[in-house]
Scaffold this active site. Structure first.
Site, PDB file in Angstrom:
ATOM      1  N   HIS A  94      28.780  80.827  38.692  1.00  0.00           N
ATOM      2  CA  HIS A  94      29.386  81.505  39.846  1.00  0.00           C
ATOM      3  C   HIS A  94      28.766  80.990  41.142  1.00  0.00           C
ATOM      4  O   HIS A  94      27.710  81.449  41.571  1.00  0.00           O
ATOM      5  CB  HIS A  94      29.168  83.016  39.717  1.00  0.00           C
ATOM      6  CG  HIS A  94      29.896  83.822  40.741  1.00  0.00           C
ATOM      7  ND1 HIS A  94      30.331  85.108  40.511  1.00  0.00           N
ATOM      8  CD2 HIS A  94      30.276  83.545  42.022  1.00  0.00           C
ATOM      9  CE1 HIS A  94      30.934  85.583  41.588  1.00  0.00           C
ATOM     10  NE2 HIS A  94      30.905  84.649  42.529  1.00  0.00           N
TER      11      HIS A  94
ATOM     12  N   HIS B  16      29.813  79.304  45.303  1.00  0.00           N
ATOM     13  CA  HIS B  16      30.792  79.013  46.354  1.00  0.00           C
ATOM     14  C   HIS B  16      30.281  77.785  47.104  1.00  0.00           C
ATOM     15  O   HIS B  16      29.376  77.907  47.937  1.00  0.00           O
ATOM     16  CB  HIS B  16      30.914  80.194  47.325  1.00  0.00           C
ATOM     17  CG  HIS B  16      31.326  81.473  46.664  1.00  0.00           C
ATOM     18  ND1 HIS B  16      32.630  81.930  46.679  1.00  0.00           N
ATOM     19  CD2 HIS B  16      30.613  82.392  45.963  1.00  0.00           C
ATOM     20  CE1 HIS B  16      32.691  83.087  46.021  1.00  0.00           C
ATOM     21  NE2 HIS B  16      31.487  83.388  45.577  1.00  0.00           N
ATOM     22  N   PHE B  17      30.839  76.628  46.787  1.00  0.00           N
ATOM     23  CA  PHE B  17      30.362  75.404  47.425  1.00  0.00           C
ATOM     24  C   PHE B  17      31.137  75.086  48.709  1.00  0.00           C
ATOM     25  O   PHE B  17      30.882  74.106  49.375  1.00  0.00           O
ATOM     26  CB  PHE B  17      30.380  74.236  46.436  1.00  0.00           C
ATOM     27  CG  PHE B  17      29.144  74.154  45.554  1.00  0.00           C
ATOM     28  CD1 PHE B  17      28.180  75.164  45.560  1.00  0.00           C
ATOM     29  CD2 PHE B  17      28.932  73.065  44.711  1.00  0.00           C
ATOM     30  CE1 PHE B  17      27.035  75.095  44.765  1.00  0.00           C
ATOM     31  CE2 PHE B  17      27.790  72.975  43.912  1.00  0.00           C
ATOM     32  CZ  PHE B  17      26.846  73.983  43.929  1.00  0.00           C
ATOM     33  N   ARG B  18      32.145  75.920  49.030  1.00  0.00           N
ATOM     34  CA  ARG B  18      32.769  75.963  50.366  1.00  0.00           C
ATOM     35  C   ARG B  18      33.696  74.810  50.721  1.00  0.00           C
ATOM     36  O   ARG B  18      34.269  74.813  51.807  1.00  0.00           O
ATOM     37  CB  ARG B  18      31.706  76.044  51.470  1.00  0.00           C
ATOM     38  CG  ARG B  18      30.756  77.214  51.354  1.00  0.00           C
ATOM     39  CD  ARG B  18      31.477  78.501  51.537  1.00  0.00           C
ATOM     40  NE  ARG B  18      30.577  79.642  51.651  1.00  0.00           N
ATOM     41  CZ  ARG B  18      30.880  80.855  51.223  1.00  0.00           C
ATOM     42  NH1 ARG B  18      32.041  81.105  50.649  1.00  0.00           N
ATOM     43  NH2 ARG B  18      30.046  81.851  51.376  1.00  0.00           N
TER      44      ARG B  18
ATOM     45  N   ASP C  26      26.050  83.541  42.373  1.00  0.00           N
ATOM     46  CA  ASP C  26      26.972  83.858  43.473  1.00  0.00           C
ATOM     47  C   ASP C  26      26.502  83.171  44.757  1.00  0.00           C
ATOM     48  O   ASP C  26      26.580  83.743  45.854  1.00  0.00           O
ATOM     49  CB  ASP C  26      27.099  85.378  43.675  1.00  0.00           C
ATOM     50  CG  ASP C  26      28.314  85.746  44.514  1.00  0.00           C
ATOM     51  OD1 ASP C  26      29.143  84.863  44.787  1.00  0.00           O
ATOM     52  OD2 ASP C  26      28.432  86.920  44.896  1.00  0.00           O
TER      53      ASP C  26
HETATM   54  O1  DOR Z   1      28.804  88.245  49.030  1.00  0.00           O
HETATM   55  C1  DOR Z   1      29.780  87.591  48.683  1.00  0.00           C
HETATM   56  N1  DOR Z   1      30.027  86.379  49.215  1.00  0.00           N
HETATM   57  N2  DOR Z   1      30.625  88.105  47.783  1.00  0.00           N
HETATM   58  C2  DOR Z   1      31.806  87.537  47.533  1.00  0.00           C
HETATM   59  O2  DOR Z   1      32.575  88.107  46.819  1.00  0.00           O
HETATM   60  C3  DOR Z   1      32.185  86.280  48.177  1.00  0.00           C
HETATM   61  C4  DOR Z   1      31.028  85.541  48.667  1.00  0.00           C
HETATM   62  C5  DOR Z   1      31.390  84.460  49.660  1.00  0.00           C
HETATM   63  O3  DOR Z   1      32.274  83.665  49.361  1.00  0.00           O
HETATM   64  O4  DOR Z   1      30.798  84.420  50.739  1.00  0.00           O
HETATM   65 ZN    ZN Z   2      31.232  85.076  44.476  1.00  0.00          ZN
END
Ligand code: DOR
Ligand code: ZN
Length: 440
Positions: free
Chosen positions: A78, A80-82, A335
């Site tokens: 999980h 998020h590499f953006r 995350d």
């Molecule tokens: O804290 C979070 N950041 N929760 C999420 O569901 C998305 C993530 C993000 O993409 O910044």
């Molecule tokens: Zn996430």
């Protein structure tokens, strides 16, 4: 479309010649396996493990690993590499380097990019970008917010075209958001049941952000506090618990393989534990920040510990550690959600973007409290199985990355030592154990 085959390697150089072999011998380390540590040497030739055991061969490079522990490249299911869309926060290249420095060499990236990963072309574009990144194997979750995305996902799953079969190999499942978070990808409520049914039929795992939109909306309406600590009150634990409960009813109805993302609360954990007892196909992950940060940290960290779901109480932290120890929690996933420091610190605290980085610091945080075998389960075996990532581990014939770790080092986490583009960490100054020496 052209995608490189997963786990392949080139035997011939581009000019057609046979390239020189390169070999690395790692001597005397303790290999972490599902059954505990095993002392053995590892020989890797041209990216493939050719011997494990007592190895007397010579090699181009010999690494003395006595006293070190050795993991297969860890998996973070999980992140998020953006990229694309938010390259000012992070890129695949920058975050892959950060992951590797922390011993993680396979990640599953979330669909809340711009464009979001809800079309074949958006998925292909991400896969093409990832093929240029060497530090980390990046797989992708497909997002579904409306019916058209589900139709596209079904096409992808059943297609017999070579191109789509190759593309599907990079897709590790479906991500659903039951409430809005960064990227506003909340699924239409009336579509949820249909997605659970379709994914059960097609054997597609669902990973879900479990927060209940009604509970969150009501809690936000009732709130008058502007302090960042109110974030944990306007997204309360009962929101997570209610959302998980609703999803589990659909799992019971359809038999969908269902994975709870970033479980944050004791209440949520209890629902997962009960569903597991009943034999439902449910798994879950916890993020390091929900293990070691709590509402007490808002005072010092402010918006640097604002994320969704939010930090909870110290007793929630302990319940989650307990959930790891008793096996209810299957994975640790970070995350990893970088935002710039400016974004985190501008404007009203409750409007700051939610999310914290974590892919590089997870292993050391875990080594501070857990046995290496448990970490092997949480960040290799279990995510590999749940999302069918096809990693073979440290066995002959495998192209696994090899992570060499000194477990005895005691140190502090400092953003200045980390590689994420965002350049900050919510764990600044934290005392941890263990240091990645090399990844080969
Ligand atoms: O804290 C979070 N950041 N929760 C999420 O569901 C998305 C993530 C993000 O993409 O910044
Ligand atoms: Zn996430």
């Amino acid at each position: 479309m052209f995608f490189p085959a997963i786990s392949g390697w080139d035997f011939f150089a581009l000019d057609g010649s046979i390239p020189a072999m390169t070999s690395i011998l790692i001597k005397g380390g303790s290999i972490i396996t599902e059954n505990g540590p095993v002392r053995a040497d590892i020989l890797k030739v041209d990216g493939v493990i050719t011997k494990v055991g007592v190895v007397e061969d010579t090699a181009d490079e010999v690494i003395q690993a006595l006293g070190y522990i050795i993991f297969p490249g860890l998996i973070d299911c999980h992140v998020h590499f953006r990229e694309p869309g938010y390259e000012h926060k992070a890129t695949m290249k920058s975050e892959a380097a950060s992951a590797r420095a922390g011993g993680v060499t396979c990640v599953c990236d979330m669909p809340n990019t711009d464009p979001p990963t809800v079309t074949i072309s958006a998925l292909s574009d991400k896969v093409r970008r990832a093929s240029e990144v060497t530090d980390c194997d990046i797989r992708f979750f497909f997002g579904v917010t409306s019916a058209i995305h589900l139709a596209t996902l079904k096409d992808l799953w059943v297609s017999t075209s070579d191109e789509l079969i190759a593309l599907k190999a990079y897709c590790c499942g479906v991500k659903l958001y039951f409430d809005h978070s960064t990227g506003d990808q909340k699924i239409e409520e009336e579509l949820i049941e249909t997605v659970f049914e379709a994914c059960a039929e097609l054997n597609i795992p669902i990973i879900a952000h479990c927060e209940d939109p009604q509970v969150n909306t009501e809690a936000a309406k009732a709130n008058i506090d502007e302090d960042v600590a109110a974030h944990s009150i306007i997204r309360p634990t009962k929101s997570e618990a209610k959302s998980i409960k609703k999803a589990l009813a659909l799992v019971a109805q359809f038999g969908t393989a269902f994975h709870v993302a970033h479980l944050s609360s004791k209440r949520g954990l209890e629902f997962v534990a009960k569903a597991k007892e009943e034999g439902l196909p449910v798994t879950c992950e916890v993020a390091p920040h929900h293990l070691v940060l709590s509402t007490l940290d808002y005072k010092k960290l402010g918006t640097l510990c604002k994320m969704n779901p939010p930090v909870r109480s110290v007793s929630d932290n302990e319940a989650l550690w307990q959930g790891i120890e008793d096996g209810t929690i299957d994975c640790v996933a970070t995350d990893h959600a970088p935002h710039t420091l400016e974004e985190k610190q501008a404007g009203k605290p409750l409007d700051a973007p939610s999310g914290v980085p974590g892919v590089e610091t997870a292993l050391s945080i875990l080594l501070t409290r857990l046995q290496p075998e448990t970490i092997h389960k949480l960040m290799f075996e279990n995510p590999n199985r749940i999302f069918d990532l096809g990693k073979q581990g440290l066995v002959v014939g495998s192209d696994a990355d090899i992570v060499i770790v000194d477990p005895t080092v005691k140190r502090q986490i400092h953003a200045a030592d980390l590689h994420s583009k965002c350049d900050w960490t919510p764990f600044e100054g934290k005392e941890v154990r263990g240091e990645v020496i090399r990844v080969v």
